[in-house]
Design a protein around this motif. Structure first.
Motif, PDB file in Angstrom:
ATOM      1  N   VAL A   1      -6.748   3.534   4.640  1.00  0.00           N
ATOM      2  CA  VAL A   1      -6.011   3.019   3.488  1.00  0.00           C
ATOM      3  C   VAL A   1      -6.155   3.950   2.293  1.00  0.00           C
ATOM      4  CG1 VAL A   1      -5.850   1.131   1.811  1.00  0.00           C
ATOM      5  CG2 VAL A   1      -6.130   0.638   4.245  1.00  0.00           C
ATOM      6  N   LEU A   2      -7.358   4.462   2.044  1.00  0.00           N
ATOM      7  CA  LEU A   2      -7.556   5.377   0.921  1.00  0.00           C
ATOM      8  C   LEU A   2      -6.719   6.639   1.093  1.00  0.00           C
ATOM      9  CD1 LEU A   2     -11.421   5.074   0.331  1.00  0.00           C
ATOM     10  CD2 LEU A   2      -9.555   4.019  -0.981  1.00  0.00           C
TER      11      LEU A   2
ATOM     12  N   THR B   1       7.145   3.514  -6.785  1.00  0.00           N
ATOM     13  CA  THR B   1       6.109   2.568  -7.173  1.00  0.00           C
ATOM     14  C   THR B   1       6.646   1.610  -8.211  1.00  0.00           C
ATOM     15  OG1 THR B   1       5.329   3.919  -9.010  1.00  0.00           O
ATOM     16  CG2 THR B   1       4.347   4.357  -6.854  1.00  0.00           C
TER      17      THR B   1
ATOM     18  N   VAL C   1      -4.715  -3.225  -4.318  1.00  0.00           N
ATOM     19  CA  VAL C   1      -3.350  -2.863  -4.718  1.00  0.00           C
ATOM     20  C   VAL C   1      -2.694  -3.958  -5.558  1.00  0.00           C
ATOM     21  CG1 VAL C   1      -1.064  -2.204  -3.894  1.00  0.00           C
ATOM     22  CG2 VAL C   1      -3.102  -1.310  -2.754  1.00  0.00           C
TER      23      VAL C   1
ATOM     24  N   LEU D   1      -3.048   5.705   0.399  1.00  0.00           N
ATOM     25  CA  LEU D   1      -2.827   5.565  -1.042  1.00  0.00           C
ATOM     26  C   LEU D   1      -2.760   6.925  -1.733  1.00  0.00           C
ATOM     27  CD1 LEU D   1      -5.148   2.525  -1.874  1.00  0.00           C
ATOM     28  CD2 LEU D   1      -2.652   2.570  -1.905  1.00  0.00           C
TER      29      LEU D   1
ATOM     30  N   VAL E   1       0.827  -1.207   0.000  1.00  0.00           N
ATOM     31  CA  VAL E   1       0.000   0.000   0.000  1.00  0.00           C
ATOM     32  C   VAL E   1       0.863   1.261   0.000  1.00  0.00           C
ATOM     33  CG1 VAL E   1      -1.701   1.315   1.331  1.00  0.00           C
ATOM     34  CG2 VAL E   1      -1.963  -1.154   1.077  1.00  0.00           C
ATOM     35  N   THR E   2       1.971   1.227   0.737  1.00  0.00           N
ATOM     36  CA  THR E   2       2.819   2.414   0.833  1.00  0.00           C
ATOM     37  C   THR E   2       3.832   2.510  -0.301  1.00  0.00           C
ATOM     38  OG1 THR E   2       4.309   1.230   2.344  1.00  0.00           O
ATOM     39  CG2 THR E   2       2.592   2.591   3.332  1.00  0.00           C
ATOM     40  N   GLY E   3       3.765   1.586  -1.274  1.00  0.00           N
ATOM     41  CA  GLY E   3       4.555   1.714  -2.487  1.00  0.00           C
ATOM     42  C   GLY E   3       6.010   1.312  -2.410  1.00  0.00           C
TER      43      GLY E   3
ATOM     44  N   THR F   1      -9.669  -3.229   1.782  1.00  0.00           N
ATOM     45  CA  THR F   1      -9.409  -2.176   0.798  1.00  0.00           C
ATOM     46  C   THR F   1      -8.069  -2.378   0.109  1.00  0.00           C
ATOM     47  OG1 THR F   1     -10.633  -0.668   2.251  1.00  0.00           O
ATOM     48  CG2 THR F   1      -9.357   0.327   0.473  1.00  0.00           C
ATOM     49  N   SER F   2      -7.094  -2.914   0.850  1.00  0.00           N
ATOM     50  CA  SER F   2      -5.744  -3.092   0.307  1.00  0.00           C
ATOM     51  C   SER F   2      -5.674  -4.155  -0.772  1.00  0.00           C
ATOM     52  CB  SER F   2      -4.774  -3.454   1.445  1.00  0.00           C
ATOM     53  OG  SER F   2      -4.751  -2.445   2.434  1.00  0.00           O
TER      54      SER F   2
ATOM     55  N   GLU G   1       0.493   8.585  -0.729  1.00  0.00           N
ATOM     56  CA  GLU G   1       1.608   7.913  -1.390  1.00  0.00           C
ATOM     57  C   GLU G   1       1.687   8.301  -2.863  1.00  0.00           C
ATOM     58  OE1 GLU G   1       4.908   5.820  -2.101  1.00  0.00           O
ATOM     59  OE2 GLU G   1       4.007   6.213  -0.142  1.00  0.00           O
ATOM     60  N   ARG G   2       0.543   8.390  -3.507  1.00  0.00           N
ATOM     61  CA  ARG G   2       0.522   8.765  -4.924  1.00  0.00           C
ATOM     62  C   ARG G   2       1.048  10.194  -5.100  1.00  0.00           C
ATOM     63  NH1 ARG G   2      -4.338   7.599  -5.726  1.00  0.00           N
ATOM     64  NH2 ARG G   2      -3.982   5.472  -6.430  1.00  0.00           N
TER      65      ARG G   2
END
Length: 356
Positions: free
Chosen positions: A320-321, A342, A156, A324, A70-72, A152-153, A327-328
């Motif tokens: 989580v959203l 990523t 990914v 994400l 999730v954290t890339g 939710t994860s 992180e993006r």
């Protein structure tokens, strides 16, 4: 599908890491690309990622590998782990030990590993008691929160798999189902607690549980719970029992050294089915996070506290959203100044280095 054997090893490398086969001849070239130092924001971000992974490892049913996805940082983390393992192996075996060991360690992303290690250790030694109290004192609320996060994860690895070409749908579907069934059965194992475990048991349990650190969907804490060592291990951390922790660390080192290369190779040669299997494992592991269950892991009907639990699930989804989204945004901001955050960025950098 396996890589074409006619292609040089360093060019065959699947773009899930830094783009180099550990201790390959190409890595001996001092001009080969190596991880670069991020800015202060990147260092802090890596420490926060490590803290989140460390927190996940304290919670039964939540996988540190899932948080890494999730954290890339999952591809970079796995690739760096493979380089560390091969560096240690080269130091003991094979020709040109010094040169190959230096080459392997030179391609480790220390700017990722060290800040993450600091964040993980800080959380483990400061939050272990609090997390244990939260999980044991409010089990329904805690499991509801983590249920929302893990559910939710799952998007990914599925998103990563969708972006990967190839693969037959029926094979991928079968892999997904098998992974889900395996995790569902595993998470239904009855748990207990061993009051005075032997050091041999601690060593073996650590070697098994640590694999969950790099395998999304499998919780290291839940494996410890199933083996009766969750409470003793958190107690050892809280009480600073360094003899116990030393044996645990040694077992973890052996376990991850054996496992990380296997997983790295699977992602290298069978990336899409491996990602789909990870998603299946994450789906099946949700059984361990069903809020209402007995101590023997038997699933129960929702209780009268369902509104509070539902709110916890929604909060987990929101967490989580948000992660994400952050992180993006962070990846976009650092794409031109630091190492890739990523899989897509890693793929781009690999392609560029191979063209050069």
């Amino acid at each position: 599908m396996a890589a074409d054997s006619s292609t040089p090893a360093h060019a065959r490398r699947d773009p899930v890491g830094s783009g180099h086969d550990p201790v390959d001849d190409a890595d001996l070239d001092p001009r080969s690309p190596v991880p670069t130092r991020p800015g202060p924001l990147g260092m802090v971000g890596n420490a926060v990622r490590g803290a989140l992974i460390g927190m996940a490892e304290l919670v039964p049913g939540v996988s540190g590998g899932t948080v890494a996805l999730v954290t890339g940082v999952y591809p970079r983390l796995l690739d760096s782990g493979a380089h560390v393992v091969d560096g240690l192996r080269s130091a003991a075996l094979g020709p040109d030990r010094r040169a190959r060991t230096r080459a392997a360690f030179r391609h480790v992303d220390w700017w990722l590993l060290l800040p993450m290690a600091v964040g993980m250790l800080a959380v483990v030694f400061t939050v272990a008691g609090v997390m244990k109290g939260f999980v044991e004192g409010s089990p329904e609320i805690a499991r509801g929160l983590f249920l929302g996060m893990v559910a939710t994860s799952i998007a990914v690895p599925l998103g990563m798999a969708r972006a990967t070409p190839g693969g037959r749908n029926w094979v991928l579907g079968l892999v997904f189902v098998l992974g889900a069934v395996f995790a569902f059965v595993l998470s239904g194992l009855p748990s207990g607690s061993i009051s005075d475990p032997s050091y041999l048991l601690v060593f073996v349990a650590a070697a098994v549980a640590i694999c969950a650190l790099v395998l999304p969907g499998v919780s290291g804490s839940y494996l410890l719970l199933a083996m009766g060592l969750y409470a003793p291990t958190l107690g050892a951390v809280d009480e600073r029992n360094f003899a116990y922790l030393g044996v645990f660390a040694l077992g973890a080192l052996v376990g991850i050294s054996l496992f990380v290369k296997v997983l790295d190779r699977l992602l290298e040669d069978f990336r899409k089915p491996t990602l789909v299997a990870m998603a299946g494992l994450m789906l099946g592991s949700l059984r361990a996070l069903w809020p209402w269950q007995t101590e023997e892991a038997d699933v129960l009907a929702p209780g009268s506290d369902w509104p509070a639990v539902l709110a916890a699930v929604v909060a987990g989804v929101a967490v989580v959203l948000i992660v994400l989204a952050v992180e993006r945004a962070f990846a976009g901001k650092t794409a031109t100044t630091g190492p890739a955050a990523t899989i897509d960025q890693a793929a781009d950098s690999t392609s560029d280095s191979n063209r050069r």
